[in-house]
Design a protein around this motif. Structure first.
Motif, short mmCIF file in Angstrom:
data_model
loop_
_atom_site.label_atom_id
_atom_site.label_comp_id
_atom_site.label_asym_id
_atom_site.label_seq_id
_atom_site.Cartn_x
_atom_site.Cartn_y
_atom_site.Cartn_z
N GLU A 150 -7.58 6.29 -3.39
CA GLU A 150 -7.11 6.13 -4.77
C GLU A 150 -5.59 6.06 -4.88
N LEU A 151 -4.90 6.50 -3.83
CA LEU A 151 -3.44 6.44 -3.83
C LEU A 151 -2.94 5.02 -3.54
N LEU A 152 -3.82 4.17 -3.06
CA LEU A 152 -3.45 2.80 -2.71
C LEU A 152 -3.81 1.84 -3.84
N LYS A 153 -3.16 0.71 -3.82
CA LYS A 153 -3.40 -0.32 -4.84
C LYS A 153 -3.65 -1.66 -4.15
N GLY A 154 -4.28 -2.57 -4.88
CA GLY A 154 -4.43 -3.96 -4.46
C GLY A 154 -5.09 -4.15 -3.11
N ALA A 155 -4.49 -5.03 -2.31
CA ALA A 155 -5.06 -5.41 -1.02
C ALA A 155 -5.18 -4.22 -0.06
N SER A 156 -4.21 -3.32 -0.11
CA SER A 156 -4.28 -2.14 0.77
C SER A 156 -5.51 -1.29 0.44
N ARG A 157 -5.76 -1.12 -0.84
CA ARG A 157 -6.93 -0.34 -1.27
C ARG A 157 -8.22 -1.03 -0.83
#
Length: 142
Positions: A86-93
């Motif tokens: 949940e700390l990541l966004k977009g492509a990384s998530r």
């Protein structure tokens, strides 16, 4: 993590999960080779494969422990991978979610293959003991 920034820790987490996916693919191949060697009674190959499997498992366990430390440093001792994602966004998530799902699937598959190999080797050993030592009772009492 004291020397790592939050961003570096998340990047390390992403990399570790991706490395584990690749390592579990390799472990799957080793477990398949181990089964083939057992089928063909190739004891030297079995010994070599046992060493390789052991080394791979040690590497995987080390990375797992490091992942636990990273998640704990990011979120506290009760932190989970889901919370870390949940700390990541977009492509990384999306990458972490996909790799984590694949990792969980591969862990289950490797456990299944390991159990199959263990059962097969145990059965082979039991049969050889019967052949070499004979059985106490060949026929069950009526």
């Amino acid at each position: 993590m004291s020397r790592m920034t939050r961003q570096e820790a998340l990047a390390r987490l992403l990399a570790d999960v991706a490395e584990d996916v690749a390592a579990y693919r390799a472990l799957t191949l080793l477990l398949e080779a181990q089964f083939e060697a057992a089928l063909r009674h190739r004891s030297a190959a079995l010994a070599q494969l046992a060493d390789e499997v052991g080394a791979m498992v040690d590497t995987l366990d080390t990375r797992r422990r490091q992942r636990v430390v990273l998640v704990g440093a990011l979120l506290g001792p009760a932190g989970t991978m889901a919370q870390a994602a949940e700390l990541l966004k977009g492509a990384s998530r999306r990458q972490l979610d996909a790799n984590w799902a694949e990792l969980e699937r591969m862990v289950r598959e490797c456990k299944r293959l390991n159990q199959r190999n263990s059962d097969f080797l145990t059965d082979q050993y039991t049969i050889m003991q019967r052949v070499l030592q004979g059985e106490d009772q060949i026929y069950a009492p009526a």
